[in-house]
Design an enzyme around this catalytic site. Structure first.
Site, mmCIF file in Angstrom:
data_model
loop_
_atom_site.group_PDB
_atom_site.id
_atom_site.type_symbol
_atom_site.label_atom_id
_atom_site.label_comp_id
_atom_site.label_asym_id
_atom_site.label_seq_id
_atom_site.Cartn_x
_atom_site.Cartn_y
_atom_site.Cartn_z
ATOM 1 N N GLU A 1 0.834 -1.210 0.000
ATOM 2 C CA GLU A 1 0.000 0.000 0.000
ATOM 3 C C GLU A 1 0.867 1.258 0.000
ATOM 4 O O GLU A 1 0.589 2.214 -0.741
ATOM 5 C CB GLU A 1 -0.950 -0.028 1.189
ATOM 6 C CG GLU A 1 -1.929 -1.197 1.094
ATOM 7 C CD GLU A 1 -3.247 -0.944 1.800
ATOM 8 O OE1 GLU A 1 -4.246 -0.700 1.102
ATOM 9 O OE2 GLU A 1 -3.263 -1.002 3.043
ATOM 10 N N GLU B 1 -4.795 -8.939 2.870
ATOM 11 C CA GLU B 1 -5.828 -8.616 3.852
ATOM 12 C C GLU B 1 -7.049 -9.530 3.776
ATOM 13 O O GLU B 1 -7.576 -9.971 4.811
ATOM 14 C CB GLU B 1 -6.258 -7.150 3.696
ATOM 15 C CG GLU B 1 -5.260 -6.142 4.249
ATOM 16 C CD GLU B 1 -4.077 -5.888 3.340
ATOM 17 O OE1 GLU B 1 -3.206 -5.075 3.723
ATOM 18 O OE2 GLU B 1 -4.004 -6.480 2.243
#
Length: 266
Positions: free
Chosen positions: A120, A140
């Site tokens: 990210e 995730e």
């Protein structure tokens, strides 16, 4: 020079090198690291002698994502950093380049794991170099979580949507070669040389007119979601003033005189 116990800062000429420095935890994000990162972005933008930033990791890893235990900030050091977060509740998002974009170019030098929160942060950088053994991925969903660092928005704008959705929905790891193949990174180099390659690119940027470099970066991002007509109009607004700078005149003189230009941000 700044930094914290989990984020080191050093100068390499006109480049500021920020190093995620928690190798025992594969540089998983902690409060000291996030505070150091944000302060590093700000310091680079406030120092006109700095023309580029390199982000890398210590100990053969880039970043293994968020360390929730460390983020809780236990102990006196953690308390101090929690106070920073209380004063600026958006600090962690700024540190991860979700809510902050440095005006200087940011080059990522990746070795080893660059996963979850690491991938990210990567999406907030401008140019990306990786060692052959580097790995990428957004894990995730495999843990029943959401990649809330910006990936559901940014990734599909940086790589083809089919690849973005596969990465987001499978939670599988990607090799450096596969990441390069889908456009997530730009260079794959021998292991242990990502930082050297990133610094080489930084030096090429540093040799250019800093006002021009910053204006070009700003134009690319601010026009990304505009129509072509609106984008071209915005480009003129951003670009024309560069031609009236002393740096532009110096660039022209240096070209005519067949010598390297000396830019002064004027």
């Amino acid at each position: 020079m700044g930094g914290t116990e989990h984020l080191t800062v050093q100068r390499e000429g006109a480049t500021l090198v920020l190093t995620l420095n928690r190798p025992d935890a594969k540089n998983a994000l902690s409060l000291p690291m996030l505070v150091g990162l944000y302060d590093g972005w700000v310091a680079a933008d406030e120092d006109e002698a700095i023309r580029s930033i390199v982000l890398t990791g210590a100990g053969g890893a880039f970043c293994a994502g968020m360390d929730l235990k460390a983020l809780a900030g236990k102990g006196m050091a953690g308390q101090r950093y929690r106070d920073r977060l209380t004063a600026d509740p958006d600090l962690h998002w700024k540190a991860m380049l979700r809510h902050h974009r440095p005006r200087k170019p940011v080059i990522a030098a990746v070795e080893g794991p660059c996963v979850a929160g690491g991938t990210e942060i990567l999406q907030g950088t401008d140019i990306r170099v990786a060692g052959e053994s580097a790995t990428f991925g957004l894990f995730e969903v495999k843990r029943g979580l959401f990649p809330i660092g910006g990936s559901t928005v940014r990734l599909q704008r940086q790589i083809p949507r089919t690849h973005a959705l596969e990465m987001l929905l499978t939670g599988r790891p990607y090799s450096a070669r596969e990441a390069a193949g889908i456009g997530l990174i730009g260079h794959v180099v021998p292991d242990g040389t990502a930082l050297a390659k990133a610094l080489e690119i930084a030096e090429q940027i540093n040799a250019c007119g800093p006002l021009a470099v910053e204006a070009v970066k700003a134009s690319v991002y601010e026009t990304a979601e505009m129509t072509e007509t609106d984008g071209l109009a915005a480009e003129l607004t951003r670009g024309w003033p560069v031609f009236d700078t002393a740096d532009a005149k110096e660039g022209a003189r240096a070209f005519a005189e067949k010598r390297p230009p000396v830019f002064k941000r004027a």
